[in-house]
Design a protein around this motif. Structure first.
Motif, PDB file in Angstrom:
ATOM      1  N   THR A 195     106.850  52.917  -5.107  1.00  0.00           N
ATOM      2  CA  THR A 195     106.379  53.789  -4.041  1.00  0.00           C
ATOM      3  C   THR A 195     107.280  53.583  -2.825  1.00  0.00           C
ATOM      4  N   GLN A 196     107.152  54.464  -1.841  1.00  0.00           N
ATOM      5  CA  GLN A 196     107.997  54.341  -0.649  1.00  0.00           C
ATOM      6  C   GLN A 196     107.771  53.021   0.076  1.00  0.00           C
ATOM      7  N   GLU A 197     106.522  52.535   0.063  1.00  0.00           N
ATOM      8  CA  GLU A 197     106.241  51.259   0.714  1.00  0.00           C
ATOM      9  C   GLU A 197     107.035  50.135   0.064  1.00  0.00           C
ATOM     10  N   ARG A 198     107.148  50.161  -1.241  1.00  0.00           N
ATOM     11  CA  ARG A 198     107.832  49.078  -1.954  1.00  0.00           C
ATOM     12  C   ARG A 198     109.345  49.192  -1.842  1.00  0.00           C
ATOM     13  N   VAL A 199     109.840  50.406  -1.662  1.00  0.00           N
ATOM     14  CA  VAL A 199     111.279  50.559  -1.417  1.00  0.00           C
ATOM     15  C   VAL A 199     111.670  49.808  -0.145  1.00  0.00           C
ATOM     16  N   LEU A 200     110.794  49.856   0.861  1.00  0.00           N
ATOM     17  CA  LEU A 200     111.092  49.257   2.165  1.00  0.00           C
ATOM     18  C   LEU A 200     110.685  47.785   2.245  1.00  0.00           C
ATOM     19  N   GLU A 201     109.997  47.286   1.226  1.00  0.00           N
ATOM     20  CA  GLU A 201     109.468  45.925   1.252  1.00  0.00           C
ATOM     21  C   GLU A 201     110.583  44.893   1.160  1.00  0.00           C
ATOM     22  N   GLU A 202     110.884  44.281   2.266  1.00  0.00           N
ATOM     23  CA  GLU A 202     111.888  43.209   2.349  1.00  0.00           C
ATOM     24  C   GLU A 202     113.240  43.631   1.772  1.00  0.00           C
ATOM     25  N   ASP A 203     113.431  44.931   1.585  1.00  0.00           N
ATOM     26  CA  ASP A 203     114.683  45.489   1.070  1.00  0.00           C
ATOM     27  C   ASP A 203     115.169  44.731  -0.160  1.00  0.00           C
ATOM     28  N   PHE A 204     114.251  44.510  -1.113  1.00  0.00           N
ATOM     29  CA  PHE A 204     114.617  43.720  -2.294  1.00  0.00           C
ATOM     30  C   PHE A 204     115.412  44.534  -3.308  1.00  0.00           C
ATOM     31  N   VAL A 205     115.563  45.843  -3.087  1.00  0.00           N
ATOM     32  CA  VAL A 205     116.225  46.700  -4.065  1.00  0.00           C
ATOM     33  C   VAL A 205     117.687  46.320  -4.259  1.00  0.00           C
ATOM     34  N   LEU A 228     107.395  41.207  -6.973  1.00  0.00           N
ATOM     35  CA  LEU A 228     107.119  39.928  -7.631  1.00  0.00           C
ATOM     36  C   LEU A 228     108.015  39.705  -8.840  1.00  0.00           C
ATOM     37  N   GLN A 229     108.826  40.717  -9.190  1.00  0.00           N
ATOM     38  CA  GLN A 229     109.731  40.596 -10.328  1.00  0.00           C
ATOM     39  C   GLN A 229     111.150  40.286  -9.849  1.00  0.00           C
ATOM     40  N   SER A 230     111.920  39.628 -10.713  1.00  0.00           N
ATOM     41  CA  SER A 230     113.325  39.343 -10.401  1.00  0.00           C
ATOM     42  C   SER A 230     114.203  40.459 -10.946  1.00  0.00           C
ATOM     43  N   LYS A 231     115.403  40.586 -10.396  1.00  0.00           N
ATOM     44  CA  LYS A 231     116.333  41.637 -10.803  1.00  0.00           C
ATOM     45  C   LYS A 231     117.230  41.166 -11.942  1.00  0.00           C
ATOM     46  N   SER A 232     117.752  42.132 -12.688  1.00  0.00           N
ATOM     47  CA  SER A 232     118.699  41.870 -13.760  1.00  0.00           C
ATOM     48  C   SER A 232     120.037  42.520 -13.399  1.00  0.00           C
ATOM     49  N   ASP A 233     120.966  42.555 -14.346  1.00  0.00           N
ATOM     50  CA  ASP A 233     122.263  43.187 -14.077  1.00  0.00           C
ATOM     51  C   ASP A 233     122.132  44.699 -13.970  1.00  0.00           C
ATOM     52  N   LYS A 234     121.250  45.279 -14.812  1.00  0.00           N
ATOM     53  CA  LYS A 234     121.037  46.724 -14.796  1.00  0.00           C
ATOM     54  C   LYS A 234     119.540  46.973 -14.638  1.00  0.00           C
ATOM     55  N   GLU A 280     101.527  31.765 -10.638  1.00  0.00           N
ATOM     56  CA  GLU A 280     101.887  31.503  -9.245  1.00  0.00           C
ATOM     57  C   GLU A 280     102.700  32.658  -8.658  1.00  0.00           C
ATOM     58  N   GLY A 281     102.249  33.874  -8.974  1.00  0.00           N
ATOM     59  CA  GLY A 281     102.884  35.049  -8.392  1.00  0.00           C
ATOM     60  C   GLY A 281     104.132  35.532  -9.089  1.00  0.00           C
ATOM     61  N   ASP A 282     104.522  34.893 -10.184  1.00  0.00           N
ATOM     62  CA  ASP A 282     105.714  35.336 -10.916  1.00  0.00           C
ATOM     63  C   ASP A 282     105.265  36.373 -11.943  1.00  0.00           C
ATOM     64  N   LEU A 283     105.430  37.654 -11.596  1.00  0.00           N
ATOM     65  CA  LEU A 283     104.937  38.723 -12.453  1.00  0.00           C
ATOM     66  C   LEU A 283     105.678  38.771 -13.784  1.00  0.00           C
ATOM     67  N   ASP A 284     106.958  38.460 -13.789  1.00  0.00           N
ATOM     68  CA  ASP A 284     107.709  38.465 -15.047  1.00  0.00           C
ATOM     69  C   ASP A 284     107.113  37.484 -16.058  1.00  0.00           C
ATOM     70  N   ALA A 324      98.326  42.191 -10.013  1.00  0.00           N
ATOM     71  CA  ALA A 324      99.444  43.109 -10.274  1.00  0.00           C
ATOM     72  C   ALA A 324      99.343  43.720 -11.668  1.00  0.00           C
ATOM     73  N   LEU A 325      98.743  42.989 -12.611  1.00  0.00           N
ATOM     74  CA  LEU A 325      98.590  43.513 -13.974  1.00  0.00           C
ATOM     75  C   LEU A 325      97.652  44.715 -14.031  1.00  0.00           C
ATOM     76  N   GLU A 326      96.843  44.898 -12.985  1.00  0.00           N
ATOM     77  CA  GLU A 326      95.985  46.092 -12.909  1.00  0.00           C
ATOM     78  C   GLU A 326      96.835  47.357 -12.966  1.00  0.00           C
ATOM     79  N   GLU A 327      98.024  47.307 -12.367  1.00  0.00           N
ATOM     80  CA  GLU A 327      98.917  48.467 -12.388  1.00  0.00           C
ATOM     81  C   GLU A 327      99.446  48.749 -13.790  1.00  0.00           C
ATOM     82  N   TYR A 328      99.423  47.762 -14.640  1.00  0.00           N
ATOM     83  CA  TYR A 328      99.859  47.929 -16.028  1.00  0.00           C
ATOM     84  C   TYR A 328      98.697  48.347 -16.928  1.00  0.00           C
TER      85      TYR A 328
END
Length: 704
Positions: free
Chosen positions: A189-199, A177-183, A670-674, A649-653
């Motif tokens: 978790t392994q499930e999230r690594v494979l999730e839509e290959d967003f890495v 649910l977060q956007s990526k930055s330059d760095k 609206e799902g934007d965790l950032d 998602a904030l439960e994880e925090y």
């Protein structure tokens, strides 16, 4: 002086104060005459001397020299070093942000191998300090995109907090649910690594607790997913660091196909003393031990039910004044869950509980109280031992099983390794109330490379064909060559076995005309359509075997899923359940409600609903039907208990839904965790909250 005699003398401050030079001299003589086989015993003696460091007076310089010779540089007193010691220490210094840290010898060896471009698989004790190497690698600024794979969501939060010191140079990402930055530092978790290959791009990756790649550690779907996560990451980047507790080595074709160096250290920074208290009267022994024990204590149990029982036993028999912060949390739990819940009562007696059936944010809060010394006893299952980096002076092994399976020596080492902590407890105690396993360390076999007969088909079908052996191709030919369901659909449903998907597709083809009215919906289903979906889950996806028996039938599953939309607080659900079954124990009711939310609503129902949707659409396309179903909106709503996904998602925090729901207007995004995180970070004094609510918010704000 013999080793055994010296070891006994080092336990007694009076002995040392009477003859400090003689004991220090004896230590030096033993070290000078030792060989590589006796290094660990010498190190144990030196650690014992460090535990009594102040007793050595003018002979401390001898102890310092031994500390340096053994590579225990973090323990050296930096203000009174000789030139020789100072040079040695400087060679082991690293800067992590504004902080200067010092590696011990083996840590430095691993760090410099990694920084030179070598990939490393490290096996070392729990107290080794494996994660500090990760921090130093990030601080080196050699990498822009780093992926850290951890086994549990609890470790996501803990790792994120630890790495927040690298902000704002790096963005720490824990969720799609977060956007990526330059760095970026991805902590997933392994499930999230494979999730839509967003890495995206990867410069370096880390797998924590890498032994879980092996089927003996986790023979289920998570082992398959972790193997695929490594496989996909290694395709992007060949530079990695895998770390975990003691194993014998890495086995199979992984050695031939992947460039790495396996390093095994028995190097420990604390001493572990074992005390065998095995007895047929475990309950009495536990009570007597806890009544007399000095220092904070973790009690390991085989299951949540056993942990609850042990916590009740300690709480009802030990006279211990609970800290006011533990009492405040107990009152908060009474208001938001139930006054007679086992956790509520235990905390009132200064006893914490940690297992998978306790809400994640509450578990994190309890660990914080324990680490701060505000709870003396923490009763736990393997979820704490394997999922949270905490340590204590004492470990009590109340059981020698996990659920009903005997623990192996590897797991036992992992449990025992939690005793003692650098700079705080040089000596850790492990009290055995059940017999330990036979001493035998395992090898880690990585099935994505070995591709033996036990390698899961769900893993093989997700590999590139060119990486499969002929035997593997033959094994999955019944999957790749069938015409009932597209291979792309099977691959997308990673958490469901391929054969199970194909069998459902076959039944769907047969019943297509009769089932279509109940399946062809978009948005929200009618109640009859929901009941039909629940029936399919129950009959074709082993619904009766999942969810920890928190639901007893397909119709009850439909009712409970439908009830989620009312957004009833858990305390009300508990009250209603007690009114319906007043003879049932409160703990059983609370566990069932929490299990349903955690296992069914937040995981199993959404994933199986998405699986059914993809299979139905695949069959619809095959039959030339243009109109497709779309269950995605409903799936997301159920997964998030009909709240905004960013709130859940904030439960994880560390922010419970019971608190975040009070600020829906502010935190919903609206799902934007950032955006939700930014709003949480900037949240100022909130009115109408009690102290625990405010503590949850303050804790969640740290590290954002």
């Amino acid at each position: 002086m013999e080793l055994s005699t010296l070891s006994e003398k080092l336990k007694n401050s009076e002995y040392i104060e009477q003859e400090p030079f003689a004991i220090a001299k004896a230590l030096a003589a033993i070290y000078n005459n030792s060989d590589s086989q006796s290094t660990s015993k010498i190190q144990e003696l030196v650690l014992r001397a460090m535990d009594k460091y102040e007793c050595f007076g003018d002979s401390k310089s001898i102890i310092d020299s031994l500390i340096r010779e053994l590579g225990l540089f973090p323990y050296l007193n930096k203000e009174s070093l000789s030139i020789r010691d100072m040079l040695a220490v400087e060679a082991h210094k690293a800067c992590i942000g504004q902080e200067e840290i010092y590696f011990h010898g083996p840590q430095a060896e691993v760090y410099y191998k990694l920084i030179s471009g070598q990939s490393v698989v490290l096996s070392a004790p729990t107290s080794f300090g494996k994660s500090l190497i990760v921090d130093a690698l990030i601080a080196s600024k050699r990498f822009n995109n780093i992926v850290i794979v951890v086994p549990t969501i609890s470790l996501i939060d803990e790792t994120r907090r630890r790495l927040s010191k690298f902000s704002p140079e790096f963005k720490v990402i824990t969720h799609s649910l977060q956007s990526k930055s330059d760095k970026n530092i991805f902590v997933l978790t392994q499930e999230r690594v494979l999730e839509e290959d967003f890495v995206g791009e990867v410069d370096f990756f880390v797998i924590d607790e890498f032994y879980k790649l092996s089927p003996w550690a986790d023979g289920g779907n998570r082992c398959s997913l972790l193997n695929e996560a490594f496989y996909r990451l290694y395709k992007k980047c060949s530079h990695f660091y895998m770390l975990g507790p003691n194993i014998q080595g890495v086995a199979g074709d992984f050695i031939e196909n992947v460039r790495f160096e396996f390093i095994k250290f028995s190097f420990s920074t604390v001493v572990t003393e074992f005390h065998d208290l095995s007895s047929n009267e475990k309950e009495n022994t536990l009570v007597e031990l806890c009544d007399s024990i000095d220092g904070q204590t973790i009690v390991f149990c085989s299951s949540p039910a056993r942990a609850n029982t042990a916590a009740e036993l300690i709480a009802s028999n030990i006279s211990f004044e609970a800290h006011e912060d533990a009492l405040k949390l107990a009152d908060w739990l009474a208001d938001n869950y139930h006054d007679d819940w086992v956790l509520t009562n235990a905390l009132r007696c200064g006893v914490g509980i940690h297992h998978a059936r306790i809400p994640r944010s509450v578990s994190q809060y309890i660990v914080d109280l324990f680490n701060a010394g505000k709870i003396k006893f923490l009763v736990c299952t393997s979820t704490l031992i394997e999922g949270v980096n905490t340590a204590t002076k004492n470990i009590v092994c109340y059981d020698n099983k996990i659920n009903r399976t005997n623990i192996d020596f590897f797991t036992f080492n992992n449990i025992a390794g939690r005793s003692g902590r650098m700079f705080k407890h040089f000596i850790g105690n492990v009290f055995l109330l059940a017999p330990p396993p036979t001493e035998q360390l395992p090898y880690v076999d990585i099935p994505v490379y070995s591709q033996g007969p036990d390698t899961p088909e769900s893993l093989l079908v997700n590999m590139d064909e060119g990486d499969l052996t002929q035997q593997s191709r033959d094994r999955i030919s019944s999957i790749t060559e069938q015409s009932d369901l597209e291979l792309s659909t099977i691959r997308n449903n990673k958490t469901v076995e391929p054969i199970q998907q194909i069998e459902f597709a076959k039944v769907l083809h047969i019943n297509f005309d009769n089932w279509l009215p109940e399946l062809l919906w978009r948005g929200y289903p009618t109640y009859d359509q929901l009941k039909f979906i629940c029936g399919l889950i129950w009959d074709y996806f082993e619904g009766r075997k999942i969810g920890n028996r928190s639901v007893f039938s397909a119709s009850q599953l439909a009712f409970k899923i439908g009830e989620l939309s009312d957004q009833k607080p858990i305390s009300l659900l508990i009250e209603e359940a007690i009114a319906y079954k007043p003879e049932e124990q409160v703990d059983v009711i609370v566990s069932r409600i929490l299990d349903f939310r955690r296992l069914w609503a937040n995981f199993h129902f959404p994933r199986l609903l998405r699986t059914i949707e993809s299979i139905v659409n695949s069959v619809l396309k095959a039959k030339g039907v243009k109109s497709l179903c779309d269950y995605s909106a409903y799936s997301i709503m159920v997964e998030n208990y009909f709240f905004d996904s960013s709130l859940v998602a904030l439960e994880e925090y560390g922010l419970p839904l019971e608190v975040s729901a009070k600020f829906q207007a502010l935190l919903s995004s609206e799902g934007d965790l950032d955006k939700a995180l930014a709003a949480l970070k900037n949240m100022e004094e909130a009115f109408g909250l009690n102290e625990v609510d405010k503590s949850f918010i303050a804790r969640a704000q740290v590290g954002i």
